[in-house]
Design a protein around this motif. Structure first.
Motif, short mmCIF file in Angstrom:
data_model
loop_
_atom_site.label_atom_id
_atom_site.label_comp_id
_atom_site.label_asym_id
_atom_site.label_seq_id
_atom_site.Cartn_x
_atom_site.Cartn_y
_atom_site.Cartn_z
N ILE A 90 40.81 -26.57 -19.24
CA ILE A 90 40.47 -25.16 -19.19
C ILE A 90 40.71 -24.59 -20.58
O ILE A 90 41.76 -24.85 -21.17
CB ILE A 90 41.35 -24.42 -18.15
N PRO A 91 39.75 -23.82 -21.11
CA PRO A 91 39.97 -23.23 -22.44
C PRO A 91 41.27 -22.44 -22.46
O PRO A 91 41.67 -21.83 -21.47
CB PRO A 91 38.76 -22.31 -22.63
N ASN A 92 41.94 -22.43 -23.63
CA ASN A 92 43.27 -21.84 -23.75
C ASN A 92 43.32 -20.33 -23.58
O ASN A 92 44.38 -19.77 -23.39
CB ASN A 92 43.89 -22.21 -25.09
N ASP A 93 42.19 -19.61 -23.66
CA ASP A 93 42.25 -18.16 -23.59
C ASP A 93 41.93 -17.60 -22.21
O ASP A 93 41.75 -16.41 -22.06
CB ASP A 93 41.32 -17.56 -24.64
N ILE A 94 41.88 -18.44 -21.18
CA ILE A 94 41.54 -17.97 -19.84
C ILE A 94 42.78 -17.92 -18.97
O ILE A 94 43.51 -18.91 -18.84
CB ILE A 94 40.47 -18.88 -19.18
N LEU A 95 43.01 -16.74 -18.37
CA LEU A 95 44.11 -16.57 -17.42
C LEU A 95 43.60 -16.95 -16.04
O LEU A 95 42.58 -16.45 -15.58
CB LEU A 95 44.60 -15.12 -17.41
N VAL A 96 44.30 -17.88 -15.38
CA VAL A 96 43.91 -18.34 -14.05
C VAL A 96 45.09 -18.15 -13.11
O VAL A 96 46.23 -18.47 -13.47
CB VAL A 96 43.51 -19.84 -14.07
N GLY A 97 44.83 -17.59 -11.94
CA GLY A 97 45.88 -17.38 -10.96
C GLY A 97 45.52 -17.97 -9.61
O GLY A 97 44.35 -17.94 -9.21
N PHE A 98 46.50 -18.52 -8.94
CA PHE A 98 46.33 -19.07 -7.60
C PHE A 98 47.46 -18.54 -6.73
O PHE A 98 48.61 -18.44 -7.19
CB PHE A 98 46.40 -20.60 -7.60
N PHE A 118 50.37 -18.63 -12.20
CA PHE A 118 49.44 -18.12 -13.20
C PHE A 118 49.53 -19.02 -14.42
O PHE A 118 50.64 -19.35 -14.87
CB PHE A 118 49.77 -16.68 -13.58
N THR A 119 48.39 -19.39 -14.94
CA THR A 119 48.35 -20.25 -16.12
C THR A 119 47.40 -19.67 -17.16
O THR A 119 46.47 -18.93 -16.84
CB THR A 119 47.85 -21.67 -15.76
N ILE A 120 47.69 -19.99 -18.40
CA ILE A 120 46.75 -19.75 -19.50
C ILE A 120 46.51 -21.12 -20.10
O ILE A 120 47.43 -21.75 -20.62
CB ILE A 120 47.31 -18.78 -20.54
#
Length: 151
Positions: A90-98, A118-120
């Motif tokens: 996943i590109p480093n500038d995307i915030l992803v939450g589950f 949450f990950t970046i």
């Protein structure tokens, strides 16, 4: 560990039937592991990994840590299972939450589990897994409790 086999998931499946649940407390006919088995050391090492680099094993390690006072051979076997979870790029500038709530994650106490992460990129920046404070009567109810407790 030389005879351990990697698994595609970090935890074996659980059963709502209390007697078939591999993570049930010690049975009357089971013996507690002796001091020669480094159960507490293994739990400590795995907790460190779960906190620092392997968030995917956090739930199962915390579940096994509940049996630190009376570990059995069944619990020791679960510790010795390795996990090999591939992570997608996943590109480093995307915030992803589950977020999710598991209905009856602890069938022995009738409690459900709530969690979020949450990950970046590939770095976890915030996470929490906890038992719900209320007893849910259905999977839908556990999701509603999770929403209420998150506020």
């Amino acid at each position: 560990m030389d005879k351990a086999h990697p698994a595609s998931t970090p935890m074996i499946g659980r059963s709502l039937d209390i007697m078939k649940d591999p993570f049930r407390p010690k049975d009357d006919d089971e013996e507690v592991l002796g001091a020669e088995i480094p159960y507490l050391s293994a739990i400590g090492a795995l907790l460190y990994l779960a906190q620092c680099t392997r968030l995917d094993i956090a739930f199962s390690v915390n579940l096994l840590a509940r049996f630190s006072s009376e570990p059995t051979q069944r619990h020791w076997n679960d510790i010795n299972k390795e996990s090999d979870i591939p992570y997608s790029e996943i590109p480093n500038d995307i915030l992803v939450g589950f977020a999710d709530a598991g209905y009856l994650s602890d069938p022995h106490k009738g409690r459900s589990q709530t969690g979020y992460v949450f990950t970046i990129g590939n770095t976890t920046i915030s996470w929490k897994f906890t038992k719900q404070t209320l007893v849910a009567t259905s999977s839908n109810h556990s999701e509603i409790i999770a929403l209420h407790e998150a506020v």
